[in-house]
Design an enzyme around this catalytic site. Structure first.
Site, PDB file in Angstrom:
ATOM      1  N   LEU A 109      18.538 -10.788   0.537  1.00  0.00           N
ATOM      2  CA  LEU A 109      17.252 -10.872  -0.140  1.00  0.00           C
ATOM      3  C   LEU A 109      16.394  -9.855   0.598  1.00  0.00           C
ATOM      4  CD1 LEU A 109      15.860 -12.465  -2.406  1.00  0.00           C
ATOM      5  CD2 LEU A 109      15.047 -14.076  -0.683  1.00  0.00           C
ATOM      6  N   ASP A 110      16.024  -8.768  -0.081  1.00  0.00           N
ATOM      7  CA  ASP A 110      15.441  -7.637   0.640  1.00  0.00           C
ATOM      8  C   ASP A 110      14.154  -8.003   1.366  1.00  0.00           C
ATOM      9  OD1 ASP A 110      13.111  -7.016  -1.121  1.00  0.00           O
ATOM     10  OD2 ASP A 110      14.654  -6.563  -2.587  1.00  0.00           O
ATOM     11  N   LYS A 111      13.774  -7.157   2.283  1.00  0.00           N
ATOM     12  CA  LYS A 111      12.648  -7.415   3.189  1.00  0.00           C
ATOM     13  C   LYS A 111      11.368  -7.760   2.437  1.00  0.00           C
ATOM     14  CE  LYS A 111       9.774  -4.985   6.599  1.00  0.00           C
ATOM     15  NZ  LYS A 111       9.579  -3.704   7.304  1.00  0.00           N
ATOM     16  N   GLU A 112      11.097  -7.079   1.314  1.00  0.00           N
ATOM     17  CA  GLU A 112       9.852  -7.279   0.588  1.00  0.00           C
ATOM     18  C   GLU A 112       9.870  -8.534  -0.281  1.00  0.00           C
ATOM     19  OE1 GLU A 112      11.672  -4.516   0.366  1.00  0.00           O
ATOM     20  OE2 GLU A 112      10.537  -3.106   1.613  1.00  0.00           O
ATOM     21  N   SER A 113      11.049  -9.137  -0.468  1.00  0.00           N
ATOM     22  CA  SER A 113      11.180 -10.313  -1.333  1.00  0.00           C
ATOM     23  C   SER A 113      11.144 -11.593  -0.506  1.00  0.00           C
ATOM     24  CB  SER A 113      12.494 -10.242  -2.121  1.00  0.00           C
ATOM     25  OG  SER A 113      12.530  -9.087  -2.932  1.00  0.00           O
TER      26      SER A 113
END
Length: 258
Positions: free
Chosen positions: A112-116
């Site tokens: 789950l990417d850093k911004e999510s």
């Protein structure tokens, strides 16, 4: 050496990635990366990727002996924005395992990417990771997304039918408008930054993205930054959905929280 002894020795050898997966160190894919980087050794000698070793061998990762975890664990975590889903430190960005500080060694299932933000699974069971990550099984993951432009009927139609990204076309999926600039989407595949790339391909920019469901698992009882172990009834439904025996993922957990 007698013939039957040689046969036993051959049968007792397993691939190093399976050994590390079974020991609860990481997934098989991550194990291949560790061996590629020369971080896995036996008696100080690096193990080659794909090499078969004796199941009783003393294996070390980064100089630390591998010990099999006695208790099976699967954690449901509400990941805040800003955390990286990686076992390896990347610059100054904190990792999810650093944030949780769980007493057993666990690692993320997928990304789950850093911004999510939103739901993320962590475990010490390599075979469970393999079962969850098999894209062909079409395991559902649900997201709430806000974008920088009005969500139109044309946008929804294109998202549902498939968008060309990363040299492929995304699978048909369920998409529902939930606000002027918001929508809900259910995916059955996990391409890198898939939702963000789909939106960008259609001229939209994602402002916020939150995962609210992974198969049967929801985290309404968790505040952002909280985690808990999977409950017994969730274990049973999950194993049924994955098509694996309950014994693969069943634990003595009572749903402990953190």
């Amino acid at each position: 050496m007698m013939k039957n002894e040689r046969n036993f020795e051959t049968e007792n050898r397993i691939r190093i990635n399976k050994y590390l997966s079974d020991a609860g160190i990481c997934s098989r894919r991550e194990a291949d990366r560790l061996t590629d980087e020369g971080r896995v050794t036996i008696n100080g000698i690096p193990v080659r990727t794909g090499e078969k070793i004796n199941a009783e061998a003393m294996v070390c990762v980064d100089g630390r002996a591998v010990k099999k975890e006695e208790r099976k664990v699967l954690i449901l975590f509400q990941k805040p924005r800003g955390l990286v889903c990686s076992m390896k430190k990347q610059g100054k960005d904190p990792t999810v395992t650093e944030f949780i500080r769980y007493p057993l060694r666990i690692y993320p299932v997928g990304r789950l990417d850093k911004e999510s933000e939103g739901l993320l699974l962590l475990t010490n069971q390599g075979e469970l990771v393999n079962a969850l990550m098999r894209a062909r099984n079409g395991h559902e993951k649900e997201y709430l997304v806000s974008v920088n432009r009005t969500v139109t009927g044309s946008f929804l139609k294109k998202m549902r039918e498939g968008v060309p990204i990363l040299n492929t076309v995304t699978r048909p999926c369920q998409v529902q408008k939930t606000g002027e600039k918001e929508f809900r989407i259910i995916l059955t595949q996990g391409l890198n930054r898939q939702i963000r790339r789909m939106c960008e391909a259609l001229g939209y920019q994602v402002l916020s993205l939150r995962r609210i469901r992974i198969m049967n698992l929801r985290g309404e009882d968790l505040q952002m930054g909280q985690y808990r172990e999977i409950r017994e009834e969730e274990w049973k439904e999950l194993s049924s959905g994955l098509g694996v025996p309950e014994s693969l993922i069943m634990s003595d957990t009572g749903g402990r929280r953190g």
